[in-house]
Design an enzyme around this catalytic site. Sequence first.
Site, PDB file in Angstrom:
ATOM      1  N   GLY B  14     -47.830  49.666  12.887  1.00  0.00           N
ATOM      2  CA  GLY B  14     -47.353  48.680  12.366  1.00  0.00           C
ATOM      3  C   GLY B  14     -47.201  48.727  10.755  1.00  0.00           C
ATOM      4  O   GLY B  14     -47.404  49.708  10.252  1.00  0.00           O
ATOM      5  N   ASP B 125     -41.528  36.399   9.019  1.00  0.00           N
ATOM      6  CA  ASP B 125     -41.090  37.653   9.236  1.00  0.00           C
ATOM      7  C   ASP B 125     -40.773  37.736  10.794  1.00  0.00           C
ATOM      8  O   ASP B 125     -40.825  38.647  11.555  1.00  0.00           O
ATOM      9  CB  ASP B 125     -42.075  38.648   9.087  1.00  0.00           C
ATOM     10  CG  ASP B 125     -41.338  40.169   8.925  1.00  0.00           C
ATOM     11  OD1 ASP B 125     -40.122  40.219   8.749  1.00  0.00           O
ATOM     12  OD2 ASP B 125     -42.095  41.188   9.320  1.00  0.00           O
TER      13      ASP B 125
END
Lengths: 393, 741
Positions: B14, B125
């Site tokens: 990530g 996000d």
Amino acid sequence: MAFLWGRNRQRSALDLVRSSKELLLRLTKDDGQLQKTEEELARTLSVMKTTLQGSPDTDAQPEQVHQLVSTILSESLLPLLVSNMHRLPFEARKDTQTIVSNVFRFRNAGSTSNEPDALKEVLRLQPGIIVNLCMGYEKRESAGACGGILKEALKWDAVAAVILYDEPFPDGKTIDIYNDVDVSKKSSGNGVFWKFFDWIDKSSFEVSADAFDCFRVILTKHKQLVSQYINTNFDLFFDKYNNMLVKSESYVTKRQSLKLLGEVLLDRQFYEVMTRYVDSGDNLKLVMWQLRDERRMVQYEAFHVFKIFAANPNKSYEVQRFLVMNKQRLLKFLPRFLEDRTDDDQFNDEKAWLVKAIGNLPDSTSALQPPGAITPQTAGRSVQQQTGLAQVH
Amino acid sequence: MADDYQMLEELGSGSFGVVYRALHIPTAEYVAIKHIDLEGSDDDIREIQQEISLLATCNSPYVTSYRASFVRGTKLWIVMEYLGGGSCLDLLKPGPMEEKYIAVVMKELLQGLDYLHSTGKIHRDIKAANILLSDAGLVKIADFGVAAQLTNIKSQRLTFVGTPFWMAPEVIQEAGYDFHADIWSLGITAMEMAQGEPPRSDIHPMKVLFIIPKEHPPRLEGNRWTKEFKDFIALCLNKDPEKRPSAKMLLKHAFIKRAGRPDMLRELVLRARDFEQNGRAMDRDVRYYEETLKSMSSADEEDDWVFDTVRPSKNATRKAVNTAKHTVKRRKLQRIPSGNATNVENATAALEAMNLDAAPLGDITNASTTGTTRDMSTIRTPKPRIASSRKVSAITARKISIASPTSRRVSRNISSHAPPTRPVSAAHPASKQPLGPDMSFGNSTSTVRQFKRVSSGPKPTISPLQQPPQTTSSPIEDPSPFDSDAENRPPPVHPVVAPPSLPSTKEAILGRRAFTKALDPSFQETHASTSDQTKREALSHVAEAWSNLNAVDPEGELLLLKSMMDRIQADPKLASALLPARVVNAQLASLRGNRSPVKGGGKKSGSVVVMVAEETAEETDAEAMQTSTPTKGSNVRTSSTPQQSPSKPQAQQQSPGGARLVLNPQNPHLQRMRSGQQLSATTAEKDAKALSSPPPPPVMASLLDEKMPGRIEPGLEHVGLLGDVLFGRWAEGLRMRWPVA
């Protein structure tokens, strides 16, 4: 339960506060209906929260807010809420954080006092709440919420003062910062402030990191207050700081405490603390060992403390001796120290400067003057360089 | 705590670390564990801690649930629930989704958002890549890397974060935003799921940042979609945040109302899985977690600090040391050759003694980690990879032999979509890049680029144009041994007295710098703008090769660059094409030079020799303007303020008589550009200086003639070197100005 729902909207402030008090008390004793109590309490607190801060769609009514805040204070709900924080169900903890923070923020219209009115009343009459908020770090469940309230409230120096000057009284009272504080009196080391070292050092990552954050806020928000306090309690403070934080087994604690140390020492307000700190050969040793830590960010943060020792124009004999004794080693070590930090101009400049400054030291300790004395030209040059360093920083 | 978990294969990486699947032994439950190497960045640990505390205060079936976190060594482990269904982006791999599925995802997502918003959190996000599914088809919001917790439900945020294509106009405009920003992103996500890509994904992400606030919001078109769906998207994508409905209101929308149950999504999960297995079976290369073994050997006794007492408790054994030992050690000390670090043996010895090799990041001393602090922009595993999911399988980045923890962090962002920009605290002096494209090379077919942007806080930390004034001038007075000709002569020939500071490594440092400042970003930029897959691959090979060179031999790298720059500079056509700024500068210089003219004998290629009076450190003031306002000094000036301190004094030292010379091809058509240039006050001042300076001795001029194209005169290499420094800065400046333009 349905009847409660219908009345929620209209429940009076007094009703809300009283019933949550009752529920909180019931929470502490296991009467077999824990779940029901929790649910009810969560609902009550949620209503209270909405009254105080409104919702995304509706604004809070100033009148209702005023009423609720004054009831909360007059009924002394806060101490109960805070001390039972860890017992509250998940969402209720967050609601409680919001409630307490909102109360602390509350100001009467036209109020001109320094602190918000409600917080001021708490500080005068129930400073124990602040101490109990700190004690929230004892438990994982309460740490986040209590820490959140504290960090916001620490905007006010009076809150920091309560934490710093807290001393355990046999009768369980908390110090009255407006009347009882003698800033020149040394702390016993048993007040709640000193517990932060344990919380940072011994807790799980989450609690430790949060406690450290709070600790940082205490130290850096009200510098004048704190620098006076550290000056008074210098030995105790740095004994704990060095041994529990800098020497901590935890990478995170070590790295953060070195960083904070560098920041604090380079702050103008902490000038006196800084000069005392960099006078000590033991401190220098400790920091030099950190330069050799195998973790590069520890090395890096240590560097920013080490440079202060080297830049000090009035190095103590002890410090000079250690630097001179290690002169060649340092000159070998520093050029290659973190040399992959090519894009950190400030670091490289300071490193180059350090190499030069250390190169200018005498080669053997016999050239050093007896304790206390310094050569004037060394002093002059370093002063200049030190100020340069401070600005860069 | 860590022992409770048995680490299994890598799931993906990530924005902040590598994620593994793991078995929680006491409960026999699968979990996902994110490993964040805290040594990997200068960032304050507080930022990460905030992400954790935000996660820890979420408790909703629509949000990935947080279990625990702890630190092991220098790694932070964050334990989360394991979601076997992959991300929504993975579900899109086989092709866009049908509307009925989108409705379900949207419904679940809205409930998640409603929860977050009601507790004062903004996700900031939202995009398909951040929506995870369980095996059963439950939809959960993930990745709170840039989420914000509002202390006051009515307050607003300003920080510029998110992923460009999904960012709401008010976030981009930095005018203050709230929960409604997530609703915009939700609308974009819905379009992403319908079309396979977010709208405007064919545009460069930085350009998109201008377009979003300027143009009409995107709309879903075509008969494939129902009126309700189109209306839903139109509601979300309203440029006025106040007119955008809240999550709660959208839950009542007709499109959501008729949405089915989440277990429908199982079909999609299976579809994606089949696709994955059929299509990629050959590429399987599962990576398993491996513990990094490090010998925690304590520093070599011999070379430890000497204090006549004891060691700190860290090196556990406190030894009683008598005073005698003190003396013994002192004697040893004297045997150590004095700190002339040019001595390679010394250096090696020192390094060994420092035991840096034994450090957890085994390769600290090795060039390849230049990037630990800046891996946001550095290509580290340029190996082309197949676009893959956060699935077990498709991660093909092979183990690198020096597999240090850092090198593993690199294979970030498997899902090939951009990780969000992080809020950047303005307090950080270094290591943050303003606008660096950030991607792993060749790992995807997607056009999405990652990049980060400095928050618009009080001051962008590191605008390259705002380099702090040279503080070095005082510290390093000695000429630094910055001489690129070193390879041609035995070192002792240099009478240059090396200061004890970083001598022989200066070139290496510059080489590294050239790589991080100029080469690497240019590679990334070029790569970003190359769409053809084969071309991209070719490019990433070059990038890889170059990063190898950078790792192994930065000095060589610098020399290579230098000679490239020299040759380019020597060829008028190339120079004017590649180094326009320099040519303009040269042009200006030559024009001004005409007033106290010294035609360089006019023999070869009409070069002009400009002679300038000694320029001193005060010039650094003007440095900030250098890239934007070509000032007179052109190369001369450049050479004196190469921004990277050490070379400056060197440059001065090398030209006899305190004056420096520059050759430059005259390029008449550039004259036109001159009118557009502003000349600053400083320039005027220097003009005066130039006028008053004596013309160069003819000897000098003829000397110069000798070394026309291709010839490298010892002593003038710095021109080339500085040339590439300048070029790097120019490129950087360009990138900086891009978003603002």
